[in-house]
Structure formats: structure tokens, C-alpha cells
Motif scaffolding. Structure first.
Motif, PDB file in Angstrom:
ATOM      1  N   GLN A 147       1.184  -1.319  -0.139  1.00 53.34           N
ATOM      2  CA  GLN A 147       0.037   0.093   0.243  1.00 53.34           C
ATOM      3  C   GLN A 147       0.973   1.030   0.219  1.00 53.34           C
ATOM      4  O   GLN A 147       1.903   1.971   0.520  1.00 53.34           O
ATOM      5  CB  GLN A 147      -1.009   0.052   0.822  1.00 53.34           C
ATOM      6  CG  GLN A 147      -0.573  -0.082   2.703  1.00 53.34           C
ATOM      7  CD  GLN A 147      -1.010  -0.121   3.556  1.00 53.34           C
ATOM      8  OE1 GLN A 147      -2.420   0.194   3.380  1.00 53.34           O
ATOM      9  NE2 GLN A 147      -1.576   0.721   4.752  1.00 53.34           N
ATOM     10  N   ARG A 148      -0.490   2.158  -0.934  1.00 55.42           N
ATOM     11  CA  ARG A 148       0.876   3.361  -0.642  1.00 55.42           C
ATOM     12  C   ARG A 148       0.264   4.760   0.052  1.00 55.42           C
ATOM     13  O   ARG A 148      -1.047   4.257   0.476  1.00 55.42           O
ATOM     14  CB  ARG A 148       0.699   3.746  -2.122  1.00 55.42           C
ATOM     15  CG  ARG A 148       1.741   5.640  -2.422  1.00 55.42           C
ATOM     16  CD  ARG A 148       1.215   6.828  -3.536  1.00 55.42           C
ATOM     17  NE  ARG A 148       1.732   5.482  -4.716  1.00 55.42           N
ATOM     18  CZ  ARG A 148       0.575   5.760  -5.846  1.00 55.42           C
ATOM     19  NH1 ARG A 148      -0.654   6.645  -5.756  1.00 55.42           N
ATOM     20  NH2 ARG A 148       0.733   4.728  -6.835  1.00 55.42           N
ATOM     21  N   LEU A 149       1.066   4.861   1.088  1.00 54.44           N
ATOM     22  CA  LEU A 149       0.447   5.955   1.897  1.00 54.44           C
ATOM     23  C   LEU A 149       0.677   7.670   1.201  1.00 54.44           C
ATOM     24  O   LEU A 149       2.244   7.566   0.892  1.00 54.44           O
ATOM     25  CB  LEU A 149       1.007   5.933   3.668  1.00 54.44           C
ATOM     26  CG  LEU A 149       0.842   4.356   3.666  1.00 54.44           C
ATOM     27  CD1 LEU A 149       0.920   3.843   5.459  1.00 54.44           C
ATOM     28  CD2 LEU A 149      -0.846   4.205   4.132  1.00 54.44           C
ATOM     29  N   VAL A 150       0.142   8.467   1.326  1.00 59.16           N
ATOM     30  CA  VAL A 150       0.419  10.474   1.032  1.00 59.16           C
ATOM     31  C   VAL A 150      -0.454  10.823   2.264  1.00 59.16           C
ATOM     32  O   VAL A 150      -1.480  10.458   3.136  1.00 59.16           O
ATOM     33  CB  VAL A 150      -0.352   9.992  -0.244  1.00 59.16           C
ATOM     34  CG1 VAL A 150       0.680   8.951  -1.741  1.00 59.16           C
ATOM     35  CG2 VAL A 150      -1.726   9.859  -0.428  1.00 59.16           C
ATOM     36  N   GLN A 151       0.359  11.748   2.349  1.00 59.99           N
ATOM     37  CA  GLN A 151      -0.009  12.987   2.973  1.00 59.99           C
ATOM     38  C   GLN A 151       0.358  13.862   2.252  1.00 59.99           C
ATOM     39  O   GLN A 151       1.439  14.476   1.859  1.00 59.99           O
ATOM     40  CB  GLN A 151       1.021  12.904   4.554  1.00 59.99           C
ATOM     41  CG  GLN A 151       0.652  11.958   5.686  1.00 59.99           C
ATOM     42  CD  GLN A 151       1.238  11.932   6.724  1.00 59.99           C
ATOM     43  OE1 GLN A 151       2.313  11.808   6.703  1.00 59.99           O
ATOM     44  NE2 GLN A 151       0.343  12.225   7.831  1.00 59.99           N
ATOM     45  N   MET A 152      -0.463  15.261   2.820  1.00 64.81           N
ATOM     46  CA  MET A 152      -0.313  16.916   1.764  1.00 64.81           C
ATOM     47  C   MET A 152      -0.627  17.078   2.931  1.00 64.81           C
ATOM     48  O   MET A 152      -0.936  17.416   4.066  1.00 64.81           O
ATOM     49  CB  MET A 152      -1.447  17.255   1.156  1.00 64.81           C
ATOM     50  CG  MET A 152      -1.383  18.380   0.154  1.00 64.81           C
ATOM     51  SD  MET A 152      -2.876  18.415  -0.698  1.00 64.81           S
ATOM     52  CE  MET A 152      -2.096  17.212  -2.405  1.00 64.81           C
ATOM     53  N   TYR A 153       0.894  18.164   2.635  1.00 60.14           N
ATOM     54  CA  TYR A 153       1.071  20.180   3.387  1.00 60.14           C
ATOM     55  C   TYR A 153      -0.401  21.041   3.032  1.00 60.14           C
ATOM     56  O   TYR A 153      -0.091  21.112   1.453  1.00 60.14           O
ATOM     57  CB  TYR A 153       2.382  20.567   3.509  1.00 60.14           C
ATOM     58  CG  TYR A 153       2.767  21.642   4.363  1.00 60.14           C
ATOM     59  CD1 TYR A 153       2.668  21.249   5.768  1.00 60.14           C
ATOM     60  CD2 TYR A 153       3.166  22.909   3.587  1.00 60.14           C
ATOM     61  CE1 TYR A 153       2.799  22.343   6.209  1.00 60.14           C
ATOM     62  CE2 TYR A 153       3.198  23.476   5.105  1.00 60.14           C
ATOM     63  CZ  TYR A 153       3.176  23.077   6.195  1.00 60.14           C
ATOM     64  OH  TYR A 153       3.545  24.276   7.128  1.00 60.14           O
ATOM     65  N   GLN A 154      -1.168  21.428   4.300  1.00 56.19           N
ATOM     66  CA  GLN A 154      -1.592  21.002   3.155  1.00 56.19           C
ATOM     67  C   GLN A 154      -2.904  22.738   4.472  1.00 56.19           C
ATOM     68  O   GLN A 154      -2.129  23.082   5.922  1.00 56.19           O
ATOM     69  CB  GLN A 154      -3.446  20.793   2.978  1.00 56.19           C
ATOM     70  CG  GLN A 154      -3.572  19.734   3.987  1.00 56.19           C
ATOM     71  CD  GLN A 154      -5.017  18.454   3.443  1.00 56.19           C
ATOM     72  OE1 GLN A 154      -5.721  19.537   2.668  1.00 56.19           O
ATOM     73  NE2 GLN A 154      -4.723  17.456   3.792  1.00 56.19           N
ATOM     74  N   TRP A 155      -4.073  23.553   4.232  1.00 55.42           N
ATOM     75  CA  TRP A 155      -4.540  24.583   5.703  1.00 55.42           C
ATOM     76  C   TRP A 155      -5.497  23.203   6.233  1.00 55.42           C
ATOM     77  O   TRP A 155      -6.179  22.967   5.362  1.00 55.42           O
ATOM     78  CB  TRP A 155      -4.905  25.792   4.644  1.00 55.42           C
ATOM     79  CG  TRP A 155      -3.960  26.558   4.324  1.00 55.42           C
ATOM     80  CD1 TRP A 155      -3.494  26.977   3.066  1.00 55.42           C
ATOM     81  CD2 TRP A 155      -3.442  27.569   5.193  1.00 55.42           C
ATOM     82  NE1 TRP A 155      -2.774  28.199   3.098  1.00 55.42           N
ATOM     83  CE2 TRP A 155      -2.987  28.288   4.374  1.00 55.42           C
ATOM     84  CE3 TRP A 155      -3.578  27.549   6.147  1.00 55.42           C
ATOM     85  CZ2 TRP A 155      -2.085  29.514   4.769  1.00 55.42           C
ATOM     86  CZ3 TRP A 155      -2.890  28.692   7.002  1.00 55.42           C
ATOM     87  CH2 TRP A 155      -2.282  29.540   6.170  1.00 55.42           C
ATOM     88  N   ARG A 156      -6.348  24.049   7.351  1.00 53.75           N
ATOM     89  CA  ARG A 156      -7.054  23.375   8.107  1.00 53.75           C
ATOM     90  C   ARG A 156      -8.050  24.392   8.801  1.00 53.75           C
ATOM     91  O   ARG A 156      -7.116  25.170   9.550  1.00 53.75           O
ATOM     92  CB  ARG A 156      -6.298  22.230   9.189  1.00 53.75           C
ATOM     93  CG  ARG A 156      -7.653  21.101   9.811  1.00 53.75           C
ATOM     94  CD  ARG A 156      -6.885  20.472  10.830  1.00 53.75           C
ATOM     95  NE  ARG A 156      -5.958  20.497  11.605  1.00 53.75           N
ATOM     96  CZ  ARG A 156      -4.884  20.559  12.438  1.00 53.75           C
ATOM     97  NH1 ARG A 156      -5.254  19.281  12.313  1.00 53.75           N
ATOM     98  NH2 ARG A 156      -4.074  21.352  13.320  1.00 53.75           N
ATOM     99  N   GLU A 157      -9.286  24.172   8.860  1.00 58.28           N
ATOM    100  CA  GLU A 157      -9.122  25.547   9.350  1.00 58.28           C
ATOM    101  C   GLU A 157     -10.165  24.403  11.245  1.00 58.28           C
ATOM    102  O   GLU A 157     -11.289  22.926  10.884  1.00 58.28           O
ATOM    103  CB  GLU A 157     -11.401  25.577   8.696  1.00 58.28           C
ATOM    104  CG  GLU A 157     -11.646  26.495   9.050  1.00 58.28           C
ATOM    105  CD  GLU A 157     -13.459  27.023   8.987  1.00 58.28           C
ATOM    106  OE1 GLU A 157     -12.833  28.453   8.466  1.00 58.28           O
ATOM    107  OE2 GLU A 157     -14.435  26.015   8.699  1.00 58.28           O
TER     108      GLU A 157
END
Length: 512
Positions: A147-157
Motif C-alpha cells: 500500500q502507498r501512503l500519502v500526506q499533503m501539507y495543507q490548510w486546516r480550519e
């Protein structure tokens, strides 16, 4: 930064903080409370249904496990041959302990991550991954799942609300919205942010998504194939080490990817970003695999395949554990898990009933808000103290009662004797309490002891021996233990005064 599924906070940005104030009238609050009453009743009866269903599920599962333990056959795969006569037949429930293997090679084509290699030591890039290019002799240490795991750097409210009650019974709510940057595998859609500043925009499309691959053929002991539902239960994932950027086939992608550590790639969404200075849209990519190892399994054998066994009651049996375990140990573990799940669902049912009662009582608290000055105190006291106590007092015995009634339906052999025994104990305690006379009051005056006369005569004697010249109590009669009674001398007798003239009793007697 992290490779896991949780969010990693990178700080709060106060410049994007906004505040919104809303007002809710008393009538709107009461309307919502009434709607909550309806939801509360649904939750109340729903929690009862959950408890009854849970008891039935627990009993059915226990009987399925008992049936399986009685008919299971332990086999060895060293001399297994489905074409010869054996001690079991197709469709039987069997227990097997053996090692896993697969002839398949799993790979992520985009990043060139491969789970197997050739015995001759050729590089992963030289392997032909066509459907017919590999044989069991060519591939070693190939993973069963990838399995490939991904995370993104993003804004969170983030939002924080503070409520205040008004003099008219309404409520003013002040909501503060703040924004921070996080590494997360969850997509945060900036289109639904309260603040629509363009600087808070997240990428709407991710360049790379989570993806999973399974081996098309997984063998147990090199002879028996496992069905896909068995493979889906293999969850002992571990990270892949030593991934290399040079294995990425696309040259443009290689320019945007750097190696963060031995098991992680860093993808630059913008050319100016870097691991030390991440920008919105940057990604962290890692991989995990399920490697072959020794397992113990209880399943149905059908030809050369193991799959789920269906009991006579319609239940399913498929037990899988890593390591070497006997059939008895595996069924005991399954029984323990069933017991744990039963208690968890019982608690969930109780909690739902507790919440439902709080919702049903909510209008009483809302009604207090209209009272000036003291309404807030009364309402807060009801919500924080009184209502939870009432809800707990009702939910606990009702939950026990519902579970007990469910036992009458699903476990009568246990429930009926227990119910009869409890009823007998309660009846014994009740009738025993009624038969015991209450103790006399310790402060009440005790009657003088009397050794030779009945109570009525003792009272007459005491009345006749009463000394009118003394303020002391009448003489007490004491028994000497032999014959007759002794009278304690009174004050008048001690002074040698003449006894008082007694009035005649009975018929008039002539004086002598």
C-alpha cells in the motif's frame, strides 16, 4: 512531519483568524429542544434494540465457535495431496499451521517500488513485470500486500464557540475560526472554509492518491491457495526500507521528488519548496507491505483453496493468527474476543440510553432560561448535575433489565434459574424482615422485675404500696428467689409514720 495517518500541526496563523457572532431566540432554542426530545426517544429505543441484538449476536457467535471446535480437523501440509484419500473431505473445517508465500511481484509503477527481486541478483529495474514473466523460482521475499501512503501539507480550519445566555432567554454564540498548516492524509476542502481568502486555498486534486495492491495468488505451505477474503485479513503492515528515487521511471517526476529518509519520498508541489521549507501542496509518500510469515488458520478447505466456513446456523468461521497456535488456542482467543465485543456493545448501548435521556430532559432546562436572574443558575445546575444523575439512575437499571429480558430469549437455560434464584432471595429477605419484631425503645421506662406474681397483680401491689407522704417513686417489688416478695421501705416507713387509711373495696363492710 509524520508518515502516519494523523495530522501534524505546524503552528497557528493569527492573521487569518475571524470571528462570527450569531443569535438564537428563546423560541428557536425551545424548538430545537423539542426536536431533541424526538431524537432522544429514537435513541432510547434504538439503544434497547442494540442491547437485545448484541446478546443474540454473542450467543450465536459462541454457538458457532462451539460447533467449529467440535468438528475442526488439524492437518499437516507436508504430505498433502488433494487427489489422494485423506482424513477430511472438501467442505470440512480444518486447522493448518504453515508459512505463507506468493509467486506474484507487487510494484508501484509510478515510483518504481517493487516487493520482489530475482534470485540472480539483477536490479529491480531490469525485472520484466509482465503477467507471464515470473515463476515461483525467480522471485524471493515477495510481499503479499502493498500500500502507498500519502500526506499533503495543507490548510486546516479550526473553530471554537462560546455561548452566552441573554436576559430574554436566547443565546448568543461567538465562533472563532482559526487556520493552521498540517501534514495530513485527510483532504481539507478549502471551498467550505468560513474564510474564503485565496491564500487559504488547498489543491483540489491530489497528484497522488492512496493505493493498494494484493498478490493474485497467496499460498499456504506452498500447496494450498488462500482466498481473497483470507488475504484481506492480513494486516501486519510494516514500512518498506531503502526506496530509491533513481527507480522512478518518469524523469520529470524524479526532478520533483527527493528522498527524505530510507522509507519516504518528499514531493515538491512548488519548485521553491523543500523539506525544511514546505509549501502548501507538498506531499510525503511512503509504502508499507505485508511480508510472508508463519500463520495458523481455521477455515474451510475446498480442493486446494482455503476460504470461509459456514456453520449450520448460518454463521461464518474464519480464524487467522500470526504464529503457531493449536485449534483449541485459536477458538479460545475467538471466544475471548467475542466476550470483549459483547461488553463493549453493552457499554455503547448504555451510553446511548444515557444520552437519549439527557435529550429528553433538555426542554426543562431550556424552560428555565426565561426566568430572570436565577434562570441561568437553575438551568446550568440541571444540565451539569441533576439531569446526569437522573439519566444515570434510569439508564443503568433499564439497561440491566433489557439485557436480562434478552437473556430470557437467548439464554433461557441460564436466565431462568438465575431469575428464580434472585426472586427466592428477595422473597426470603422480605418475609424475614416482616417476621422480626422491632426492638423496644431503649429510652422507654422498664417495668420492675417480678418473680412471683403475674403482671396484673404486680401492678395492683405497686398501686397499693404507694406512699402518699413521699415524693419518691413507689416502692419496687423485688423477689427474694425463695418465698414471697420483699418490699423496699419507703420514706414514710423509714420515719415510722402510720400507714394511710385505705378506702374500703368491694361491698361495704361494717366496722368491727
Amino acid at each position: 512531519m509524520s508518515d502516519g495517518g494523523g495530522d501534524v500541526e505546524m503552528g497557528d496563523f493569527g492573521g487569518f483568524t475571524t470571528t462570527e457572532t450569531t443569535y438564537e431566540s428563546y423560541c428557536e432554542k425551545m424548538k430545537q429542544s423539542c426536536v431533541g426530545v424526538g431524537i432522544g426517544f429514537l435513541l432510547f429505543f434504538g439503544s434497547m434494540g442494540l442491547m437485545v441484538w448484541n446478546e443474540g449476536r454473542a450467543v450465536s457467535r459462541r454457538k458457532d465457535l462451539e460447533e467449529g471446535l467440535d468438528i475442526v480437523t488439524s492437518i499437516r501440509l507436508e504430505n498433502f495431496n488433494p487427489n489422494t484419500t485423506t482424513s477430511f473431505q472438501d467442505g470440512d473445517l480444518v486447522h493448518v499451521t504453515a508459512s505463507l508465500s506468493t509467486p506474484s511481484v507487487l510494484r508501484d509503477d509510478i515510483f518504481g517500488v517493487v516487493t520482489g527481486s530475482e534470485e540472480d541478483g539483477s536490479s529491480e529495474q531490469d525485472v520484466d513485470f509482465g503477467d507471464n514473466s515470473t515463476t515461483p523460482d525467480e522471485v524471493v521475499e515477495s510481499a503479499l500486500r502493498l500500500q502507498r501512503l500519502v500526506q499533503m501539507y495543507q490548510w486546516r480550519e479550526n473553530s471554537r464557540s462560546e455561548k452566552r445566555k441573554t436576559a430574554s432567554g436566547g443565546t448568543t454564540t461567538q465562533t472563532t475560526y482559526s487556520y493552521d498548516k498540517v501534514w495530513s492524509s485527510t483532504k481539507y476542502n478549502s471551498e467550505f472554509f468560513h474564510n474564503q481568502d485565496q491564500r487559504l486555498e488547498n489543491p483540489s486534486v491530489w497528484p497522488f492518491e492512496y493505493e493498494e495492491w494484493e498478490a493474485s495468488k497467496v499460498l499456504l505451505g506452498g500447496k494450498v491457495e488462500l482466498s481473497s477474503e483470507v488475504v484481506d485479513r492480513m494486516l501486519w503492515f510494516e514500512p518498506i526500507e531503502n526506496v530509491e528515487v533513481s527507480n522512478i521511471p518518469d524523469a520529470d517526476l524524479r526532478e520533483k521528488v527527493s528522498k527524505q529518509d530510507s522509507s519516504t519520498f518528499y514531493y515538491r508541489y512548488q519548485s521553491s519548496s523543500s523539506p525544511s521549507n514546505p509549501q502548501i501542496g507538498d506531499m510525503i509518500i511512503s509504502w508499507e507491505v505485508v511480508n510472508p510469515q508463519t500463520i495458523s488458520i481455521v477455515a474451510r478447505i475446498e480442493g486446494e483453496q482455503l476460504t470461509t466456513f459456514v456453520t449450520s446456523r448460518g454463521g461464518s468461521l474464519l480464524l487467522l493468527q500470526t504464529g503457531s497456535y493449536t485449534a483449541e488456542e485459536m477458538f479460545q482467543q475467538a471466544n475471548d474476543e467475542n466476550e470483549q465485543l459483547t461488553w463493549i456493545l453493552r457499554f455503547v448501548g448504555f451510553l446511548l440510553m444515557f444520552i437519549s435521556i439527557l435529550l429528553i430532559l433538555q426542554p426543562f432546562s431550556t424552560a428555565m432560561d426565561i426566568i430572570p436572574f436565577i434562570g441561568d443558575c437553575i438551568g446550568d445546575g440541571l444540565e451539569t448535575c441533576v439531569f446526569p444523575c437522573i439519566a444515570f439512575t434510569i439508564a443503568l437499571p433499564v439497561s440491566v433489565l433489557v439485557i436480562s429480558l434478552a437473556w430470557l430469549a437467548y439464554r433461557p437455560a441460564i436466565a431462568v434459574p438465575v431469575l428464580v434464584g434472585c426472586t427466592a432471595i428477595i422473597c426470603c429477605i422480605y418475609f424475614r424482615g416482616r417476621s422480626v419484631k422491632p426492638n423496644e425503645d431503649a429510652n422507654s421506662p422498664q417495668k420492675p422485675p417480678n418473680s412471683g406474681l403475674p403482671p396484673q397483680q404486680a401492678e395492683v401491689v405497686d398501686e397499693e404500696n404507694k406512699d402518699p407522704y413521699s415524693t419518691y417513686p413507689e416502692a419496687q417489688v423485688y423477689g427474694d428467689g425463695n418465698n414471697g416478695n420483699d418490699t423496699k421501705p419507703s420514706f414514710s416507713q423509714a420515719l415510722d409514720l402510720p400507714p394511710p387509711i385505705k378506702p374500703p373495696t368491694g361491698e361495704y363492710a361494717e366496722p368491727q
